[in-house]
Scaffold this motif. Sequence first.
Motif, short mmCIF file in Angstrom:
data_model
loop_
_atom_site.label_atom_id
_atom_site.label_comp_id
_atom_site.label_asym_id
_atom_site.label_seq_id
_atom_site.Cartn_x
_atom_site.Cartn_y
_atom_site.Cartn_z
N GLY A 1 86.22 22.48 -50.19
CA GLY A 1 86.96 22.50 -51.45
C GLY A 1 86.52 21.47 -52.47
N VAL A 2 85.45 20.74 -52.20
CA VAL A 2 84.96 19.70 -53.11
C VAL A 2 84.10 20.35 -54.19
CG1 VAL A 2 83.55 17.62 -53.32
CG2 VAL A 2 85.01 17.94 -51.32
N THR A 3 84.38 20.05 -55.44
CA THR A 3 83.58 20.61 -56.53
C THR A 3 82.26 19.86 -56.67
OG1 THR A 3 84.64 19.15 -58.14
CG2 THR A 3 85.65 21.31 -57.78
N GLN A 4 81.35 20.45 -57.43
CA GLN A 4 80.03 19.87 -57.56
C GLN A 4 80.08 18.46 -58.15
OE1 GLN A 4 77.34 21.82 -60.27
NE2 GLN A 4 75.53 21.08 -59.19
N ARG A 5 80.99 18.21 -59.07
CA ARG A 5 81.02 16.90 -59.72
C ARG A 5 81.39 15.78 -58.76
NH1 ARG A 5 86.52 16.29 -63.42
NH2 ARG A 5 88.03 16.77 -61.77
N ASP A 6 82.07 16.11 -57.65
CA ASP A 6 82.49 15.09 -56.68
C ASP A 6 81.70 15.17 -55.37
OD1 ASP A 6 84.53 14.03 -58.31
OD2 ASP A 6 85.90 15.62 -57.70
N SER A 7 80.60 15.94 -55.34
CA SER A 7 79.91 16.16 -54.06
C SER A 7 79.30 14.89 -53.50
CB SER A 7 78.84 17.24 -54.23
OG SER A 7 77.89 16.87 -55.22
N GLY A 8 78.70 14.05 -54.36
CA GLY A 8 78.14 12.80 -53.88
C GLY A 8 79.21 11.87 -53.34
N LEU A 9 80.33 11.79 -54.04
CA LEU A 9 81.44 10.96 -53.60
C LEU A 9 81.97 11.43 -52.25
CD1 LEU A 9 83.69 8.86 -53.96
CD2 LEU A 9 84.94 10.56 -55.29
N ALA A 10 82.17 12.75 -52.11
CA ALA A 10 82.70 13.29 -50.86
C ALA A 10 81.73 13.02 -49.71
CB ALA A 10 82.95 14.78 -51.00
N ALA A 11 80.43 13.15 -49.98
CA ALA A 11 79.43 12.85 -48.94
C ALA A 11 79.47 11.38 -48.56
CB ALA A 11 78.04 13.24 -49.45
N GLY A 12 79.59 10.50 -49.56
CA GLY A 12 79.68 9.06 -49.28
C GLY A 12 80.93 8.71 -48.50
N LEU A 13 82.04 9.38 -48.82
CA LEU A 13 83.29 9.12 -48.10
C LEU A 13 83.17 9.57 -46.64
CD1 LEU A 13 86.25 8.21 -48.24
CD2 LEU A 13 86.86 10.54 -48.94
N ALA A 14 82.55 10.74 -46.42
CA ALA A 14 82.37 11.23 -45.05
C ALA A 14 81.46 10.29 -44.25
CB ALA A 14 81.78 12.64 -45.08
N ASP A 15 80.36 9.85 -44.86
CA ASP A 15 79.45 8.92 -44.17
C ASP A 15 80.14 7.59 -43.88
OD1 ASP A 15 77.36 10.73 -44.13
OD2 ASP A 15 76.51 10.04 -46.03
N THR A 16 80.97 7.13 -44.81
CA THR A 16 81.69 5.87 -44.61
C THR A 16 82.67 5.99 -43.45
OG1 THR A 16 81.51 5.31 -46.96
CG2 THR A 16 83.21 4.17 -45.69
N SER A 17 83.39 7.12 -43.38
CA SER A 17 84.35 7.33 -42.30
C SER A 17 83.66 7.25 -40.94
CB SER A 17 85.03 8.70 -42.46
OG SER A 17 85.76 8.76 -43.66
N PHE A 18 82.51 7.90 -40.82
CA PHE A 18 81.80 7.88 -39.54
C PHE A 18 81.26 6.48 -39.24
CE2 PHE A 18 78.24 8.69 -36.63
CZ PHE A 18 78.89 9.47 -35.67
N ALA A 19 80.73 5.79 -40.27
CA ALA A 19 80.18 4.45 -40.07
C ALA A 19 81.25 3.47 -39.61
CB ALA A 19 79.51 3.96 -41.35
N ILE A 20 82.43 3.53 -40.23
CA ILE A 20 83.53 2.65 -39.81
C ILE A 20 83.97 3.01 -38.39
CG2 ILE A 20 85.91 1.95 -40.28
CD1 ILE A 20 83.87 0.86 -42.27
#
Length: 474
Positions: free
Chosen positions: A374-393
Motif C-alpha cells: 500500500g506504499v505509494t511511489q513517493r514514499d517507497s524509499g522511506l518505506a524501504a528504509g523503515l523496513a531495513d531499520t526494523s530488521f537491523a534493530i
Amino acid sequence: MRRTRRHVLALLGTAFFMTILDGTSLLSALPSIEGDLGLRGPAIQWAVTAYALAFSGLLLPSGRAADVLGRRRVFLAGMALRVLSSLLCGLAPSLEVLVAARALQGVSAAIIAPAALSMVMNAFPEGPERNRALGVWGGLGGFGATAGLLLGGLITDTLGWQWVFWVNVPIGTTVLLLAPALLHESRAHTRGFDLAGALAITPALVLLVYVLSRVPSDGFDGRLPAAAAVLVALFVTIERRSAAPLLPLRLLRSRVLVGGNLLLLIAGMSVDGMLITLTSHVQRVLGWSAVQFGLAAAAMTAASVAVALFSRHVTTWGIRRLAASGTVLLGTACLLLTRFSTDYSLGLLLLALLVFGAGMGTAAVCSQISALTGVTQRDSGLAAGLADTSFAIGTALGVAICSSVATARASAIGGPATLALSSGHRTAFATAAVFAAAGLVVALTMLGKRPSRPDSRNPESRGAGGRPASATTP
C-alpha cells in the motif's frame, strides 16, 4: 519491458548481495586481521561495531533522501562510496584507519539498501509480480548472510583478508557502469527534506544499537537508552509539526505495514539470536572452524533461497497463513537445537538448519511484502528504509539478548566450561523460539489474509499515462 525489469532486479540484487555478504564474511577474517595489525583483546570488534552503528543509524534518513533527491542518484552515490571505502579497508595500516573505513562502508550500505529496494518496488507493480521480485530479493539476503561465513574463510585463507574487502571493488565498479543504462531516475515531489527529524532519529538509533552491542560484554546501562528515548520523543514531536516530515505518521495508520515491520524486527531477533548462538556452540563447544560451519550452513541457505523463490504463493495462500507458517518453522528449528549438548548429531543439525532456513525465507519475504504493501511511489524509499531499520534493530536485539542469556546461564551452572556453555546455548535457543512465538502472534493478528492491491484511484500509485509506476519506464 519484462526483460528490462529482470535486468534491473539482477543489477540491484547484486548491489544488495554485496551489502549482505560483507556483514558475515568479515567475521571469518577477523583473526587474520588481528594478527596482521598486531592487535590484542576486544579492540578488533570495533571493525564490526562501526559498520553496524553507521548502517542502522542512517537507513531511515537515507531512504527518505532517495525519495527527495532521486533514487538512482542516491544509489550511485552510495555505490561509489562503497567502492572507495572497500578499497580503503583493504589498505588500512592500523585499527583506527580500518574502523573509519568500516564506518564509511556502513554509511554506503545504509545509502544503497533502501534506494535499491525502493527501485525494485517501483519496477514491479504491487501484487504477484512484486511478490516474485521480493522472493528473489529475500533469497539473495538468505544466501548472502550464510555464504559470507564460507566465502570469507576461503578468501582469507587463499588470497588474504584484504580481498574480503577488495572483492567489492570490481563488482561495485561494474554496477556503477551498468546502472545509468538500466535504471530510470525517479523522485518524489515533496516540499523538502526534514533535517531536524534526521538529526533527532539518527543519534537515537545509533545509541540504541551501541547499547545493544555492548550488553553481552558490559551489561545493561540505562543512561544511554534513556537518552535515546528522549531523542525518539523529540523526533515524534518534530514529525507532527513538520511540513515535510521524514516519517509521515499517516504511514503508521496501516496495520499491515506496522505488522510487517514488527515481524521484520522479531524475525531479525530470532534469526540472528539463533545464528550467534549456533556459531558460538559449534566453534567453542564442538571445535568447528568457520569454514566447516559455513559448509553445514549451506543446508539452511538452500532451504531459505528455495522457499523465498516460491513466494508467488503469497497471492494464492494468503500472507497471514504463510507468515505464520514461517514463524512456526523458526520456532520449531530453535526447539530442535535445544537438544544440543557437548556432543551432537549431524542429522539433527542438518534437520534444524533446513527447517530454520525454510522459516527464515518464508518469514522474511512475507514480512517485507507486508511492510511495503500500500506504499505509494513517493514514499517507497522511506518505506524501504523503515523496513531495513526494523530488521537491523531486531538483529541487534537478538544478538544482545541471546548472548546475555547464554552467558548468564553458563555462569549460573558453573562446572566444566563446555558443559556450562552448552547449557547456556540451549537456553539461548529456547529464547530465540520465544521470539518466533511472538512473531506468530503478530502474523495472526496484524497481517491480512492477502496482500492488498494498489488503489487504482490513487494517482500516486501509478506512473505517467495511468500505468503502474516503474523504475524502468523510459
